[in-house]
Write a protein that holds these residues in place. Structure first.
Motif, PDB file in Angstrom:
ATOM      1  N   SER A  35      -2.678  -9.062   4.201  1.00 52.78           N
ATOM      2  CA  SER A  35      -2.665  -8.680   3.190  1.00 52.78           C
ATOM      3  C   SER A  35      -1.772  -8.781   2.185  1.00 52.78           C
ATOM      4  CB  SER A  35      -3.945  -7.281   3.827  1.00 52.78           C
ATOM      5  OG  SER A  35      -1.934  -6.329   4.024  1.00 52.78           O
ATOM      6  N   GLY A  36      -2.804  -7.890   1.329  1.00 48.37           N
ATOM      7  CA  GLY A  36      -1.529  -7.828   0.121  1.00 48.37           C
ATOM      8  C   GLY A  36      -0.264  -6.351   0.471  1.00 48.37           C
ATOM      9  N   THR A  37      -1.629  -5.477   1.156  1.00 51.85           N
ATOM     10  CA  THR A  37      -0.570  -4.344   1.951  1.00 51.85           C
ATOM     11  C   THR A  37       0.942  -5.017   2.992  1.00 51.85           C
ATOM     12  OG1 THR A  37      -2.058  -3.151   1.839  1.00 51.85           O
ATOM     13  CG2 THR A  37       0.198  -2.062   3.141  1.00 51.85           C
ATOM     14  N   LEU A  79       4.129  -6.790   0.401  1.00 53.21           N
ATOM     15  CA  LEU A  79       4.674  -5.446   0.364  1.00 53.21           C
ATOM     16  C   LEU A  79       5.751  -5.508   1.170  1.00 53.21           C
ATOM     17  CD1 LEU A  79       2.283  -3.781  -2.248  1.00 53.21           C
ATOM     18  CD2 LEU A  79       4.249  -5.250  -2.916  1.00 53.21           C
ATOM     19  N   THR A 109      -0.629   2.929  -9.733  1.00 53.05           N
ATOM     20  CA  THR A 109      -0.740   1.492  -9.496  1.00 53.05           C
ATOM     21  C   THR A 109      -1.568   1.681  -7.830  1.00 53.05           C
ATOM     22  OG1 THR A 109       0.480  -0.602  -8.610  1.00 53.05           O
ATOM     23  CG2 THR A 109       1.454   1.479  -7.855  1.00 53.05           C
ATOM     24  N   PHE A 110      -1.890   0.962  -7.190  1.00 50.75           N
ATOM     25  CA  PHE A 110      -2.364   0.842  -6.009  1.00 50.75           C
ATOM     26  C   PHE A 110      -0.730   2.059  -4.976  1.00 50.75           C
ATOM     27  CE2 PHE A 110      -3.821  -0.005  -0.889  1.00 50.75           C
ATOM     28  CZ  PHE A 110      -4.842   0.503  -1.212  1.00 50.75           C
ATOM     29  N   ALA A 162      -0.152   0.862  -2.256  1.00 49.78           N
ATOM     30  CA  ALA A 162       0.938   0.233  -1.704  1.00 49.78           C
ATOM     31  C   ALA A 162       1.763  -0.261  -2.447  1.00 49.78           C
ATOM     32  CB  ALA A 162      -0.173  -1.108  -1.126  1.00 49.78           C
ATOM     33  N   SER A 163       2.351  -0.929  -3.316  1.00 50.66           N
ATOM     34  CA  SER A 163       3.309  -0.800  -4.368  1.00 50.66           C
ATOM     35  C   SER A 163       4.360   0.173  -3.738  1.00 50.66           C
ATOM     36  CB  SER A 163       3.133  -0.921  -5.564  1.00 50.66           C
ATOM     37  OG  SER A 163       2.069  -1.200  -5.885  1.00 50.66           O
ATOM     38  N   VAL A 171       3.932  -3.698 -11.472  1.00 50.68           N
ATOM     39  CA  VAL A 171       3.024  -4.005 -11.345  1.00 50.68           C
ATOM     40  C   VAL A 171       2.402  -4.350 -12.531  1.00 50.68           C
ATOM     41  CG1 VAL A 171       0.589  -2.977 -10.831  1.00 50.68           C
ATOM     42  CG2 VAL A 171       2.793  -2.031  -9.763  1.00 50.68           C
ATOM     43  N   ASP A 194       4.125  -7.333  -8.320  1.00 51.15           N
ATOM     44  CA  ASP A 194       2.933  -6.512  -7.802  1.00 51.15           C
ATOM     45  C   ASP A 194       1.871  -7.440  -8.620  1.00 51.15           C
ATOM     46  OD1 ASP A 194       0.853  -6.023  -7.243  1.00 51.15           O
ATOM     47  OD2 ASP A 194       1.990  -4.154  -6.062  1.00 51.15           O
ATOM     48  N   ALA A 199      -0.884  -8.884  -7.204  1.00 52.69           N
ATOM     49  CA  ALA A 199      -2.227  -8.836  -6.851  1.00 52.69           C
ATOM     50  C   ALA A 199      -3.624  -8.482  -7.907  1.00 52.69           C
ATOM     51  CB  ALA A 199      -3.011  -7.366  -6.161  1.00 52.69           C
ATOM     52  N   HIS A 200      -3.218  -8.422  -8.873  1.00 53.96           N
ATOM     53  CA  HIS A 200      -4.259  -8.099 -10.372  1.00 53.96           C
ATOM     54  C   HIS A 200      -4.257  -9.015 -10.609  1.00 53.96           C
ATOM     55  CE1 HIS A 200      -5.046  -3.540 -10.215  1.00 53.96           C
ATOM     56  NE2 HIS A 200      -4.604  -3.875  -9.110  1.00 53.96           N
ATOM     57  N   SER A 236      -3.252 -10.005  -3.791  1.00 55.69           N
ATOM     58  CA  SER A 236      -4.183  -9.587  -2.148  1.00 55.69           C
ATOM     59  C   SER A 236      -5.672 -10.675  -2.481  1.00 55.69           C
ATOM     60  CB  SER A 236      -4.031  -8.323  -2.940  1.00 55.69           C
ATOM     61  OG  SER A 236      -5.402  -7.764  -2.494  1.00 55.69           O
ATOM     62  N   LYS A 266     -10.467  -9.140  -5.709  1.00 60.91           N
ATOM     63  CA  LYS A 266      -9.702  -9.895  -6.470  1.00 60.91           C
ATOM     64  C   LYS A 266      -9.961 -11.256  -6.254  1.00 60.91           C
ATOM     65  CE  LYS A 266      -6.286  -6.492  -6.071  1.00 60.91           C
ATOM     66  NZ  LYS A 266      -6.781  -5.406  -4.777  1.00 60.91           N
ATOM     67  N   GLY A 291      -6.595 -10.069   3.265  1.00 58.86           N
ATOM     68  CA  GLY A 291      -5.648 -11.574   3.375  1.00 58.86           C
ATOM     69  C   GLY A 291      -4.623 -10.566   1.860  1.00 58.86           C
ATOM     70  N   TYR A 334      -5.635   3.996 -11.535  1.00 56.56           N
ATOM     71  CA  TYR A 334      -5.765   4.390 -10.419  1.00 56.56           C
ATOM     72  C   TYR A 334      -5.510   6.509 -10.553  1.00 56.56           C
ATOM     73  CZ  TYR A 334      -5.686  -0.193  -8.436  1.00 56.56           C
ATOM     74  OH  TYR A 334      -5.357  -1.354  -8.258  1.00 56.56           O
TER      75      TYR A 334
HETATM   76  C1  LIG Z   1      -1.699  -3.067  -7.418  1.00 59.39           C
HETATM   77  C2  LIG Z   1      -2.296  -3.759  -5.657  1.00 59.39           C
HETATM   78  N1  LIG Z   1      -1.054  -3.410  -5.286  1.00 59.39           N
HETATM   79  C3  LIG Z   1      -1.117  -4.156  -3.373  1.00 59.39           C
HETATM   80  C4  LIG Z   1      -2.868  -3.643  -2.537  1.00 59.39           C
HETATM   81  C5  LIG Z   1      -2.573  -4.016  -1.458  1.00 59.39           C
HETATM   82  O1  LIG Z   1      -3.254  -5.612  -1.654  1.00 59.39           O
HETATM   83  P1  LIG Z   1      -4.320  -5.530  -0.029  1.00 59.39           P
HETATM   84  O2  LIG Z   1      -5.509  -4.437  -0.215  1.00 59.39           O
HETATM   85  O3  LIG Z   1      -4.810  -6.774  -0.234  1.00 59.39           O
HETATM   86  O4  LIG Z   1      -3.543  -4.215   1.214  1.00 59.39           O
HETATM   87  C6  LIG Z   1      -3.842  -3.637  -3.805  1.00 59.39           C
HETATM   88  C7  LIG Z   1      -4.825  -3.189  -3.297  1.00 59.39           C
HETATM   89  O5  LIG Z   1      -5.769  -2.792  -4.658  1.00 59.39           O
HETATM   90  C8  LIG Z   1      -3.239  -3.558  -5.472  1.00 59.39           C
HETATM   91  O6  LIG Z   1      -4.436  -2.986  -6.088  1.00 59.39           O
END
Ligand SMILES: Cc1ncc(COP(=O)(O)O)c(C=O)c1O
Length: 406
Positions: free
Chosen positions: A56-58, A61, A82-83, A85-86, A134, A160, A162-163, A190, A195, A202, A348
């Motif tokens: 995953s993106g998480t 990170l 941000t989300f 997870a960052s 981000v 980051d 992811a976007h 991500s 996405k 993933g 967010y």
């Molecule tokens: C900016 C950002 N970073 C990280 C993530 C984490 O990605 P994932 O959902 O694949 O774990 C997301 C997911 O939405 C995100 O928007």
């Protein structure tokens, strides 16, 4: 009633399905040859020299923060908008995330606030170990500026992205790709369904540094490796492997990578279509009934191509209007759109407002407060037809004309 239009969604075709079915009929379901082919497609798309596909993106990170050496008590800086997870990636390593305020016009980390915070932390003898800019909504953060500031204290930079897969920025008259790691130590992607391309769940870590890439590959699979040059007992036997560090099971399966490879063939077309939709929105919002009432995110001077993961509009604050009043109008607009079959989202909630972080961090910056009160993500995904875009614009116009959004 016409079917609802969500703020984002995947685009899976028969060829994507066939790619997964072919994988299911083959020998490899878990990590196998499709992983390397998917990683190659990520290297080709971004220009980064190493790509490590993960769950995953998480997870991406988390591994990037670990490979950057973040440990207990270390400070990591990220954007307040941000989300979560960052920021969580720093906390997973035992570190403390600190949040940098944003420019409400772009939603991106405010570089002058970053610079001031880094100086302040360095003066206290606690410089940040890592900075996580981000690329909100698909527009790259000012990565060269972040690099310059990070270098003053030896911090590593994790973009980051992811976007922003497919986005480009310019610096000194040269164009760079988001995720290229030309100004960063790592970038993360991500592949969640909303996405640019999806593997269901993933992610990936990108880097240009071969030692960091090796670290990431070890960490992805329990800290285990079979590299004969690094084994302490290289002659033990063909079954032999060693766990040299404490890693995780963060692998991405061949089945998911088969889908990812198929999706990556369409990345360019997807990003082009996202830009076409954005151009239609931009045109509409420059005119009545929107002008002076809503405004899209401002494009930065260094933007070359936006990847438009999201299309974010902001309700413009009217003279004398309080932030609470704007927030109330945004809520009304959210509910009205949803009732009419256009499903928006808010990207967010400022991460320092989350209860987990709130009590440790004190005050939220004014930029994030203003942004959060007024932002709304409206539908943006490549499978949207021109009719869907027109319906979104017309519905938004009805809501604006209805008056509760002024
Ligand atoms: C900016 C950002 N970073 C990280 C993530 C984490 O990605 P994932 O959902 O694949 O774990 C997301 C997911 O939405 C995100 O928007």
């Amino acid at each position: 009633m016409a079917s609802p239009i969500p703020y984002g969604r995947q685009w899976i075709d028969d060829d994507d399905i066939a790619a997964v079915v072919e994988c299911l009929r083959g020998d490899w379901l878990t990590q196998g040859p499709a992983v390397e082919r998917f990683e190659q497609s990520l290297r080709d798309a971004t220009g980064a020299r190493h790509a490590v596909a993960v769950a995953s993106g998480t997870a991406a990170l988390h591994l990037a923060a670990l490979a950057a050496g973040v440990g207990p008590g270390d400070i990591g800086l990220t954007s307040a908008i941000t989300f979560t997870a960052s920021a969580n990636c720093v906390a997973y390593c035992g570190g403390d995330p600190h949040f940098i305020g944003i420019d409400p016009a772009t939603g991106l980390m405010d570089i002058s606030l970053l610079e001031a915070r880094v100086r302040e932390l360095a003066n206290k003898g606690t410089p940040p170990k890592v900075i996580v800019p981000v690329d909100l909504a698909g527009q790259p953060a000012d990565l060269p500026a972040v690099r310059r500031i990070a270098d003053t204290v030896g911090a590593l930079v994790i973009e980051d992205a992811a976007h922003s897969l497919g986005a480009r920025y310019t610096h000194n008259n040269t164009t760079f790709r988001a995720g290229s790691c030309e100004h960063t130590d790592f970038a993360i992607l991500s592949f969640h369904p909303v996405k640019h391309v999806t593997t269901a769940e993933g992610g990936a870590v990108l880097t240009n540094n071969p030692e960091l890439a090796t670290k990431l590959r070890d960490l992805r699979t329990h800290g285990i490796h079979r590299d004969p040059k690094r084994l302490t007992r290289p002659d033990e036997g063909p079954w032999y492997y060693e766990q040299a560090s404490l890693g995780f099971h963060y692998r991405l399966s061949d089945m998911q990578c088969a889908l990812g490879i198929s999706q990556m063939k369409k990345l360019e077309a997807f990003v082009v279509r996202r830009n076409e939709i954005a151009a239609r929105y931009d045109d509409a919002f420059a005119k009545a009934p929107f002008a002076g009432k809503i405004v899209p995110l401002k494009k930065t001077e260094h933007l070359n191509r936006n990847a438009y993961h999201l299309y974010v509009i902001r309700l413009m604050r009217q003279p004398g209007e309080t932030l609470d009043a704007v927030a109330a109008r945004r809520k009304a607009l959210f509910l009205n759109l949803r009732e009419r079959g256009i499903i928006p989202q808010v990207h967010y909630i400022p991460v320092p407002m989350q209860p987990y972080y709130r009590d440790k961090l004190g005050r939220l910056d004014d930029g994030s407060r203003e942004y959060y009160a007024s932002c709304l993500s409206i539908p943006m995904y490549p499978k949207m037809t021109d009719g869907d875009v027109a319906r979104t614009i017309d519905t938004l116009a009805e809501c604006i004309n209805a008056g509760d959004n002024r």
